[in-house]
Write a protein that holds these residues in place. Structure first.
Motif, short mmCIF file in Angstrom:
data_model
loop_
_atom_site.label_atom_id
_atom_site.label_comp_id
_atom_site.label_asym_id
_atom_site.label_seq_id
_atom_site.Cartn_x
_atom_site.Cartn_y
_atom_site.Cartn_z
N MET A 1 0.84 -1.16 -0.04
CA MET A 1 -0.03 -0.16 -0.09
C MET A 1 0.71 1.29 0.04
O MET A 1 0.31 2.32 0.04
CB MET A 1 -0.97 0.02 1.24
CG MET A 1 -2.00 -1.01 1.01
SD MET A 1 -2.94 -0.74 -0.23
CE MET A 1 -4.30 0.51 -0.11
N HIS B 1 -2.63 7.41 -1.34
CA HIS B 1 -4.11 7.61 -1.38
C HIS B 1 -4.44 7.39 -2.81
O HIS B 1 -5.80 7.57 -3.12
CB HIS B 1 -4.28 9.19 -1.14
CG HIS B 1 -3.66 10.09 -1.88
ND1 HIS B 1 -2.41 10.81 -1.58
CD2 HIS B 1 -4.03 10.64 -3.05
CE1 HIS B 1 -2.04 11.53 -2.58
NE2 HIS B 1 -3.05 11.43 -3.41
N ILE C 1 2.51 2.56 2.38
CA ILE C 1 2.58 3.33 3.68
C ILE C 1 3.79 2.93 4.36
O ILE C 1 4.20 3.28 5.53
CB ILE C 1 1.32 3.19 4.42
CG1 ILE C 1 1.02 1.78 4.72
CG2 ILE C 1 0.10 3.94 3.95
CD1 ILE C 1 -0.34 1.65 5.46
N LEU D 1 -6.93 -1.82 2.09
CA LEU D 1 -6.50 -2.53 3.07
C LEU D 1 -7.16 -2.13 4.37
O LEU D 1 -7.68 -1.08 4.77
CB LEU D 1 -4.94 -2.17 3.26
CG LEU D 1 -4.29 -2.49 4.54
CD1 LEU D 1 -4.01 -3.98 4.69
CD2 LEU D 1 -2.94 -1.61 4.64
#
Lengths: 238, 295
Positions: A49, A72, A51, A81
């Motif tokens: 993802m 985003h 992050i 997720l």
């Protein structure tokens, strides 16, 4: 391939959390990763993802390279997720949490589409419908997990990734959650699951991987791993 | 006797309104980022001085000047965020707060450079006789200040509670990672919160300058008072900071009137200390919100 992770390396301040991890699978399946605490399971999902920054390696989703894209933007591509620890918007209501779950598609979606998606979530988790105006932070643990999954579903993802959805839940609730995951898969959603409850995860999965200290050590169908001696010994309690 | 009290009350309401707006500005940014923007007071000054520049120096019509002032203030905040906040690691909150102090000093320097040390003033929004209530005088501009403050409060409340983008901004404050996961561009929201709060500050400056004059170094005191208002109301609670602002404004004016005007500035700080000692969550804040504070 729906998701194609190639030679992923992730480090935390000098410590290698993931080493050359490669995983790929086709759509509409349930794939799970089992492994001990600290094996790098959460890191893997977070790296997909974006992050969690990666050192090297690439991730492709539907053939498109998604490594390095801002987190985003991934929701709009069809990945969702349910993060570790649920990460709800605790100060907002249940309804607001759900509606924000569809934020990535707000420009395309009308009121009716949102209602339809909400309807689907309420059908899976009827209790949420009774709690729409309650603040998310005041829900019980099980309801929070339902809300976290519901929020992730509001973007109608092609791939739903779940990080330890049964963590801290009563056994009965765990069963409910796993049933929902199964049902979602039957509806056509691909599932990428991380579970501490290895037995339940393997029973559910079409394919599974074993992660040990950041390295993939084994892979196979759920049934194969269930009967594997080494897996039995390490993760299934003998 | 009552007339005097009423007179102090009116003047307290006027200053209180500005504190409320500054406090509200703190909350907007805090709610989206957990940052305390200590340059908040400077934007009130920027509002007042730019308004003077556009309306008195450039002789632009009132509404044009006001809109330009608000836009330029927003732009200034946008620059501030892009240049000083965005490049910083999002994990170091205290560092970001320190940077806002630096920005406030820089802004003050620039304002002094451009406007000098003299106070500025322009005519009130509407000309006319002040109202007399029970012998106490209330300026028309005072009503403007209070009216504008309440309009801002209502608009901001609606923005954060009724619009999707407002809710998305709140989501960023609660959990930026989760906000990203659902597709919210967190950096854009942070930027927007800075712009919005600067605009609110500027509106306060525009409204209050005809009454209390504006000079380049008024910012820090306004920031202190607005911060007290925000803490008093429970950081993050818009309505709380508004109540806090008015309470501080009124107490200040009463202290100045009945005790000594030199003690006026101590009031807010005494209140701040008392709140932090006895009720750190603020009068309207909750314990859970306090636990979620990241510093």
């Amino acid at each position: 391939m729906l998701l194609d992770i190639r030679n992923l390396n992730v480090s935390y301040g000098g410590i290698k959390a993931l080493r050359d991890v490669s995983i790929s699978f086709e759509g509409k399946s349930i794939v799970s990763i089992i492994g001990a605490n600290g094996a790098g399971k959460t890191t893997l999902l977070n790296a997909v993802m974006n992050i969690q920054p990666v050192v090297s390696g690439e991730v492709y989703f539907n053939g498109e390279k998604i490594t390095g894209l801002p987190a985003h933007q991934l929701a709009a591509k069809g990945i969702s997720l349910v993060p570790e620890g649920r990460m709800l918007f605790t100060h907002l209501t249940v309804l607001d949490n759900l509606v924000l779950g569809a934020y990535a598609f707000m420009k395309q979606l009308g009121k009716k589409d949102i209602e339809k998606r909400l309807g689907h979530v309420y059908e899976l988790f009827p209790i949420l419908k009774e709690r729409t105006t309650q603040l998310a932070g005041t829900l019980s643990g099980g309801q929070q997990q339902m809300l976290a999954i519901g929020r992730a579903l509001m973007s109608e993802p092609q791939l739903l990734m779940l990080d330890e959805p049964s963590m801290g839940l009563a056994p009965l609730l765990v069963k409910d959650i796993l049933n929902v995951i199964k049902r979602l898969n039957e509806e056509g959603v691909s599932i990428f699951l991380i579970e501490q409850n290895a037995r339940a995860a393997l029973k559910l999965s079409h394919h599974a991987f074993v992660l040990e200290s950041g390295v993939l050590v084994k892979s196979g169908s759920g049934a194969e791993l269930l009967s594997d001696e080494r897996v039995k010994k390490a993760y299934l309690g003998g | 006797m009552f007339t005097v009290f009423l007179q102090f009350l009116f003047s307290g309401l006027t200053t209180g309104a500005v504190y409320a707006l500054v406090g509200l500005g703190f909350n907007i940014i805090y709610n989206a980022t957990s940052i305390i923007n200590l340059a908040q007071g400077e934007f009130v000054v920027v509002g007042g001085l730019l308004m003077w520049l556009f309306s008195e120096s450039f002789k632009l019509p009132f509404l044009v000047s006001a809109v330009l002032t608000i836009l330029v203030s927003g732009l200034l905040a946008l620059l501030m965020e892009r240049l000083t906040i965005k490049p910083l690691p999002k994990t170091d909150l205290l560092l970001m707060i320190m940077i806002t102090v630096a920005v406030s000093i820089l802004l003050r320097g620039l304002l002094m450079f451009k406007f000098g040390k003299n106070p500025y003033v322009y005519p009130p929004f509407t000309e006319g006789e002040p109202f007399i209530i029970a012998g106490a005088v209330i300026q028309q501009q005072t009503l403007w200040v209070i009216g504008i403050t309440f309009s801002c409060i209502i608009l901001i409340y609606l923005f954060f509670n009724r619009t999707l983008i407002g809710k998305a901004m709140r989501a960023c404050a609660v959990n930026p990672t989760a906000a990203m996961l659902v597709g919210i561009d967190v950096e854009k929201m942070i930027m927007l919160s800075f712009v919005l709060s600067a605009m609110v500050g500027a509106i306060g400056g525009i409204a209050v300058t005809p009454i209390s004059l504006m000079e380049y170094d008024k910012g820090p005191m306004l920031a202190v008072k607005g911060f007290c208002a925000a803490i008093m109301g429970g950081l993050g609670r818009g309505r709380g900071s508004v109540a806090g602002g008015f309470i501080i404004g009124i107490l200040e004016s009463m202290t100045a009137g009945y005790i000594h005007s030199g003690l006026k500035d101590a009031v807010a700080l005494l209140i701040l200390l008392a709140i932090l000692f006895f009720k750190p969550a603020g009068i309207f804040g909750s314990k859970t919100a306090l636990q979620m504070r990241r510093f």
